[in-house]
Design an enzyme around this catalytic site. Structure first.
Site, short mmCIF file in Angstrom:
data_model
loop_
_atom_site.label_atom_id
_atom_site.label_comp_id
_atom_site.label_asym_id
_atom_site.label_seq_id
_atom_site.Cartn_x
_atom_site.Cartn_y
_atom_site.Cartn_z
N ASP A 193 -2.95 -0.18 0.08
CA ASP A 193 -3.30 1.14 0.62
C ASP A 193 -4.53 1.00 1.51
O ASP A 193 -5.57 0.49 1.07
CB ASP A 193 -3.56 2.12 -0.53
N SER A 250 -1.46 9.02 2.43
CA SER A 250 -0.72 8.05 1.62
C SER A 250 0.57 8.62 1.06
O SER A 250 1.50 7.87 0.77
CB SER A 250 -1.59 7.55 0.48
N THR A 287 0.84 7.15 -3.82
CA THR A 287 1.71 6.02 -3.49
C THR A 287 2.78 5.77 -4.56
O THR A 287 3.98 5.88 -4.26
CB THR A 287 0.88 4.76 -3.18
N GLU A 303 1.11 -1.78 -5.92
CA GLU A 303 0.13 -1.26 -4.97
C GLU A 303 -1.30 -1.74 -5.27
O GLU A 303 -1.78 -1.62 -6.40
CB GLU A 303 0.12 0.28 -4.98
N HIS A 318 -12.66 4.48 2.35
CA HIS A 318 -13.09 5.88 2.45
C HIS A 318 -14.60 5.97 2.20
O HIS A 318 -15.30 6.76 2.82
CB HIS A 318 -12.38 6.75 1.41
N HIS A 322 -1.27 2.74 5.90
CA HIS A 322 -2.12 3.08 7.06
C HIS A 322 -3.39 2.26 6.93
O HIS A 322 -3.63 1.65 5.88
CB HIS A 322 -2.48 4.57 7.06
#
Ligand code: MG
Ligand code: ZN
Length: 374
Positions: free
Chosen positions: A43, A84, A137, A259, A268, A307
């Site tokens: 992610d 996400s 996700t 993930e 972030h 992304h």
């Protein structure tokens, strides 16, 4: 100069579909199609996150073992910058949807996911994440909700499929629910799952009670799992056990999503060191999965990202051997992300593809019929 050349070679790898000396052996099955598919999602893992992880790890990553690389567009239905939920729904259902949608089309209709299809056709299925299991996700593979915030609603979907393996956080959405009085943890236990969690066992201890006869759940936390920095270590171990476990659960093959959830969170927060730790942890998990795939010969492994996060730039550091990580935003960006593929069918993932192609190609390779959203 050495760094520049190395850096250039990263881009050369990405832009030309390089068949290295680790090229996948042809599968024994017809038409070079895999029995098993393992989709690994980093992610927020853009090119810069991969590159930063690579140099922080002494110039090597397991990602270098992939013979096929590609690039991917990540935009959602209406936004050039996806979140996400829409990003994962593109992978799980093959449709472009609105940001925040969990397994829903842009028209807010539930779309059948690749995991649900796999389960219905008798394959074994699994989800492993370093977020809560109800986070965007993993949620987009198991459930359907109009908004990613509906964690308790998403949790109920773990009882609607017969998922074989689930590892991640967010136990409170199962057993301390605010929207109803159900105890999904107990319900899963009644349904025959081997249930365990961080409060009673470490992941390694929990694995001792693992039996291929029973589906397996392990919760890493009540809320979101810890970061690598805070001592989380289950992802590579889970990546080692999950493929073998699932291959014992069905002879029709398996679908597994793994993930590395927190690369995104570190970006972030604009924490470069943390992002690198999460990246390297995810790469370790990739190494474990590749070991299985290499031995098995019938497993397609795809590694990509939903992304990029943070608009990360890798600038000249304090000395020639170091990089300075600079973020340009605390949100996601529209940059293309890398795709890596190994195993039968891997060559389909080269070139510049769309995030929805991941679903279409996985579905075709697994020979699942196309189904429309209801
Ligand atoms: Mg995520
Ligand atoms: Zn994010």
């Amino acid at each position: 100069m050495k760094h520049l050349i190395l850096l250039l070679s990263v881009f050369v790898l990405a832009f030309h579909n390089n068949r290295g000396d680790h090229a996948a052996a042809p599968a024994p099955g017809a038409e070079n199609k895999p029995l098993n598919v393992i989709l690994m999602i980093g992610d927020g893992m853009g090119m810069a996150q991969v590159t930063a992880g690579l140099y922080a790890n002494g110039g090597r990553l397991n990602l270098e073992q992939f013979p096929i690389t590609g690039l991917m567009k990540t935009h959602s239905a209406k936004n050039l910058i996806t979140d996400s939920a829409a990003g994962a729904t593109a992978f799980s259902c093959g449709c472009k949807t609105y940001n925040g949608a969990i397994g829903m089309t842009a028209a807010k209709k539930p779309c059948p996911t690749i995991l649900e299809q796999a389960e219905a056709l008798g394959l074994a299925t699994g989800l492993v994440a370093t977020s809560s299991l109800t986070h965007a996700t993993p949620a987009s593979f198991i459930g359907h909700a109009t908004d990613r915030q509906f964690a308790e609603e998403i949790a109920t979907y773990f009882l609607k499929t017969n998922i074989d393996l689930a590892i991640g956080g967010g136990m409170k959405y199962f057993n301390h629910r605010k929207t109803d009085t159900r105890d999904l943890y107990a319900e899963l236990q009644t349904k025959g799952y081997t249930m365990s969690n961080f409060a009673e066992k470490t992941f390694e201890q929990a694995m001792l009670s693992l039996s291929p006869e029973q589906p397996f759940f392990w919760f890493a936390s009540n809320e979101e799992p810890a970061s690598v920095e805070e001592g989380r270590n289950y992802l590579p171990i889970a990546a080692r056990m999950a493929p073998t476990f699932l291959s014992q659960r069905s002879d029709k093959g398996f679908f597994l999503m793994i993930e590395g959830s927190q690369i995104d969170w570190a970006c972030h927060a604009n924490k470069g060191d943390k992002a690198v730790q999460e990246m390297i942890d995810f790469d370790e998990a990739i190494g474990e999965v590749l070991k299985f795939a290499e031995k098995d010969g019938n497993t397609l492994v795809i590694v990509t990202a939903d992304h990029e996060t943070g608009g990360l730039a890798l600038l000249r550091g304090e000395d020639k051997e170091s990089l300075s990580l600079k973020f340009t935003t605390d949100y996601h960006t529209a940059s293309l992300v890398p795709v890596f593929a190994y195993g039968p069918g891997a060559e389909l993932f080269s070139g510049l593809i769309d995030n929805t192609d991941i679903y279409v190609k996985m579905r075709e390779l697994l020979r699942f019929p196309a189904i429309e959203a209801k």
